[in-house]
Design a protein around this motif. Structure first.
Motif, short mmCIF file in Angstrom:
data_model
loop_
_atom_site.label_atom_id
_atom_site.label_comp_id
_atom_site.label_asym_id
_atom_site.label_seq_id
_atom_site.Cartn_x
_atom_site.Cartn_y
_atom_site.Cartn_z
N ALA A 108 0.82 -1.21 0.00
CA ALA A 108 0.00 0.00 0.00
C ALA A 108 0.86 1.27 0.00
CB ALA A 108 -0.94 -0.01 1.20
N ALA A 109 1.94 1.26 0.74
CA ALA A 109 2.78 2.45 0.86
C ALA A 109 3.43 2.84 -0.47
CB ALA A 109 3.85 2.23 1.91
N ALA A 110 3.45 1.93 -1.43
CA ALA A 110 4.09 2.21 -2.72
C ALA A 110 3.20 2.98 -3.67
CB ALA A 110 4.52 0.90 -3.37
N TYR A 111 1.92 3.10 -3.36
CA TYR A 111 0.96 3.74 -4.26
C TYR A 111 0.79 5.21 -3.96
CZ TYR A 111 -0.16 -0.80 -6.17
OH TYR A 111 -0.07 -2.01 -6.81
N ASP A 112 0.56 5.98 -5.02
CA ASP A 112 0.54 7.43 -4.89
C ASP A 112 -0.86 8.03 -4.86
OD1 ASP A 112 3.05 6.84 -7.15
OD2 ASP A 112 3.49 7.81 -5.23
N TYR A 113 -1.81 7.35 -5.46
CA TYR A 113 -3.15 7.91 -5.60
C TYR A 113 -4.18 6.88 -5.12
CZ TYR A 113 -0.37 10.75 -8.77
OH TYR A 113 0.61 11.53 -9.32
N TRP A 114 -5.21 7.38 -4.43
CA TRP A 114 -6.21 6.50 -3.84
C TRP A 114 -7.61 7.02 -4.09
CZ3 TRP A 114 -5.02 1.96 -1.29
CH2 TRP A 114 -3.66 1.75 -1.04
N GLY A 115 -8.55 6.09 -4.22
CA GLY A 115 -9.95 6.46 -4.24
C GLY A 115 -10.50 6.54 -2.83
N GLN A 116 -11.79 6.85 -2.73
CA GLN A 116 -12.43 7.00 -1.43
C GLN A 116 -12.91 5.69 -0.85
OE1 GLN A 116 -12.59 9.95 0.38
NE2 GLN A 116 -11.07 10.43 -1.20
N GLY A 117 -13.00 4.66 -1.68
CA GLY A 117 -13.39 3.35 -1.20
C GLY A 117 -14.85 3.02 -1.41
N THR A 118 -15.15 1.72 -1.42
CA THR A 118 -16.51 1.23 -1.51
C THR A 118 -16.64 0.05 -0.53
OG1 THR A 118 -18.25 0.46 -3.03
CG2 THR A 118 -16.02 -0.33 -3.47
N GLN A 119 -17.73 0.04 0.23
CA GLN A 119 -17.88 -0.95 1.31
C GLN A 119 -18.41 -2.28 0.77
OE1 GLN A 119 -17.09 -0.70 4.63
NE2 GLN A 119 -17.72 -2.84 4.87
N VAL A 120 -17.77 -3.34 1.22
CA VAL A 120 -18.23 -4.70 0.92
C VAL A 120 -18.52 -5.41 2.24
CG1 VAL A 120 -17.57 -6.96 -0.01
CG2 VAL A 120 -16.96 -4.87 -1.25
#
Length: 124
Positions: A108-120
């Motif tokens: 995870a720490a290697a990624y630069d951009y993230w979305g807000q997420g979706t709940q499952v």
């Protein structure tokens, strides 16, 4: 500006299926690295699957191998996570992420951009 928007989460019973989508803008998904991560309450964010380069290299966490499939549609600028045979332990917030260059694998720490997420949520 890079933007990632997830959708497709929901509540299902164990054994069911869901398909998550992540629309990406401001970023070339054709050649770069994108991944799906999840986070359950009280737990660290963990990598689920990633897809990298034009050779369609994919990596899956052991917990989801054989059940989840990551794919992308370059024309729609969208990545997907098809989730089958869902289990209660798959419950969590699912995020898609993009990396500026190189392969971030499931770190995870290697990624630069993230979305807000979706709940499952998977019930037994």
């Amino acid at each position: 500006q890079v933007r990632l928007v997830e959708s497709g989460g929901g509540s299902v019973q164990a054994g069911g299926s869901l398909r998550l989508s992540c629309v990406v803008s401001g970023y070339n998904i054709r050649r770069n690295c994108l991944g799906w991560f999840r986070q359950a309450p009280g737990k660290e964010r963990e990598g689920v699957a990633n897809i990298y380069d034009t050779g369609e290299t994919t990596i899956y966490a052991d917990a989801v191998k054989g059940r989840f499939t990551i794919s992308r549609d370059n024309d729609k600028k969208t990545i997907y996570l098809q989730m089958n045979s869902l289990k209660p332990e798959d419950t969590g917030m699912y995020y898609c992420a993009a990396k500026s260059w190189g392969n971030g694998a499931l770190v995870a720490a290697a990624y630069d951009y993230w979305g807000q997420g979706t709940q499952v949520t998977v019930s037994s």
